[in-house]
Design a protein around this motif. Structure first.
Motif, PDB file in Angstrom:
ATOM      1  N   THR A  88       0.828  -1.205   0.000  1.00 49.39           N
ATOM      2  CA  THR A  88       0.000   0.000   0.000  1.00 49.39           C
ATOM      3  C   THR A  88       0.864   1.257   0.000  1.00 49.39           C
ATOM      4  N   LYS A  93      -3.417  -0.509  -4.760  1.00 54.05           N
ATOM      5  CA  LYS A  93      -4.660  -0.863  -4.094  1.00 54.05           C
ATOM      6  C   LYS A  93      -4.641  -2.379  -3.900  1.00 54.05           C
ATOM      7  N   SER A  95      -6.183  -5.976  -2.704  1.00 57.40           N
ATOM      8  CA  SER A  95      -7.369  -6.764  -2.388  1.00 57.40           C
ATOM      9  C   SER A  95      -6.924  -8.099  -1.808  1.00 57.40           C
ATOM     10  N   HIS A 118      -7.484  -2.555   0.647  1.00 63.03           N
ATOM     11  CA  HIS A 118      -8.517  -1.744   0.005  1.00 63.03           C
ATOM     12  C   HIS A 118      -9.854  -2.471  -0.061  1.00 63.03           C
ATOM     13  N   THR A 162     -12.728   1.760   4.004  1.00 61.01           N
ATOM     14  CA  THR A 162     -12.121   0.516   3.553  1.00 61.01           C
ATOM     15  C   THR A 162     -11.768  -0.380   4.750  1.00 61.01           C
ATOM     16  N   PRO A 163     -11.700  -1.676   4.537  1.00 65.56           N
ATOM     17  CA  PRO A 163     -11.818  -2.350   3.248  1.00 65.56           C
ATOM     18  C   PRO A 163     -13.272  -2.476   2.787  1.00 65.56           C
TER      19      PRO A 163
END
Length: 375
Positions: A88, A93, A95, A118, A162-163
């Protein structure tokens, strides 16, 4: 409200759809899903040991998106949040896909939020303990629900959007009726997207073969219609991925495929591949990302797949969207070879006449065991 366009959702969330890298940081899993062929069994954990964190930072700077997980449970790596933080900080971004079993406390949920991930995609296939524990042995619905509530509480406490919460669901005959209420549950718990796929039998399996949706296409159509109806009527926005539930000939996306230049896959040990694992280009942690991307193997392969009509792309099955009424998309090659296409077609005709697939396959296994040819 239903968000029809996947691209619209990703633009809202600021998630890059190109230049993605798929990074595994562990191998193994803490639950056992009978339909999963990726992990190496329960308790046999190995994971990425961070060496030169500059390598991870370089990934974050070069790629718009980094996805962690899919082929193992990433949260079994004790330093997963450090890895996310480094990525990050590099600008990516991130996942992460998980079964959520590790998220057992509010403190752990805060750790997830603070990591900077994210979006987090949670595997969930129903709204009852019996259904979830049958499909994913080692976890139940109450455990996943607790994890989701902790995540939302932590996000509220830390004032973080987020997330974002995504969900993955595997549809089988036995959980079709729970998928519409599952969508209601997801909407009410701040999920922004749900992807619904269906079981594909990669290998012969006496417990799963009668679960295939090819045996209940009317029930599938009803489920899809009901899910869409509930999504449209929902107060909160929700995006649905139902692309797999089409019928007819699969869509050929080969002409627009950019996977060969946009997506890399890195195993937990750093071995790096692209084009869905077709080409090995080095080791991320030993060679560095720049060396991998400028390796002779990468350059040669890029030249080959860039040629119109090349054999590599022509034979690639990943470019074809699965079709609901295509038998081969329910029975994998190994299962077809084992049962034979004639037996499979007979089983489908049996079910179309309102007979139970369970009875058909029970008789099949009884017969094959009797003659000594069962698996």
């Amino acid at each position: 409200m239903l968000i029809e366009s996947e691209q619209e959702l990703y633009e809202r969330l600021g998630i890059a759809k190109i230049k993605r890298i798929h990074l595994e940081i562990s191998e193994g899993c803490n639950i056992s899903c009978p339909m999963c062929t990726f992990h190496d069994g329960l308790g046999k954990y190995t994971w990425t040991e961070i060496g030169d964190e500059a390598d991870l930072g370089a990934i974050g700077a070069r790629f718009g998106g980094v996805h962690i997980g899919d082929r193992s449970e990433p949260l079994i790596n004790p330093r997963w949040d450090k890895i996310v933080s480094v990525l990050t900080a590099g600008g990516a971004k991130v996942s992460l896909q998980t079964n959520a079993k590790m998220i057992k406390s509010l403190a752990y949920a805060r750790r997830v939020v603070r990591s900077g991930v994210h979006l987090i995609s949670i595997s969930i296939d129903g709204v009852s303990n019996d259904t979830v524990s049958r499909i994913r042995s080692g976890i139940n619905f109450d455990e996943i629900d607790t994890a989701i509530r902790y995540l939302n509480q932590a996000k509220a406490e830390l004032k973080s959007e987020t997330p974002y919460l995504f969900a993955n669901c595997v549809a089988m005959r036995s959980n079709l009726n729970e998928i519409p209420p599952l969508v209601d549950y997801l909407v009410n718990n701040q999920f922004v997207r749900v992807r619904i796929g269906y079981l594909s039998l990669r290998c012969p399996d006496s417990n799963l073969v009668s679960e295939l949706l090819i045996y209940d296409l009317p029930g599938v159509r009803h489920m899809v219609d009901e899910v869409r109806r509930r999504a449209v009527a929902a107060v909160q926005d929700i995006s649905l991925d139902l692309s797999i539930f089409q019928e007819g000939v699969g869509l050929d996306r080969r002409d627009n495929c950019t996977v060969y230049r946009d997506n890399l896959y890195v195993r937990h040990d750093g071995e790096t591949f692209f084009c869905y694992g077709k080409q090995h280009i080095g080791n991320l942690y030993r060679d560095g990302i720049d060396s991998c991307l400028h390796s002779p193997g990468y350059q040669d392969y890029m030249e080959r797949v860039s040629q119109p009509g090349n054999d590599i792309c022509s034979n690639c099955t990943y470019c074809k969207v699965m079709a609901l009424d295509r038998v081969e998309d329910h029975f994998g090659r190994s299962a077809i070879e084992h049962y034979s296409r004639n037996v499979i077609d007979e089983s489908i005709l049996w079910a179309a006449q309102r007979n139970s697939p369970e009875d058909f396959w029970a008789n099949y296994y009884t017969t094959t065991e009797r003659v000594g040819t069962g698996i």
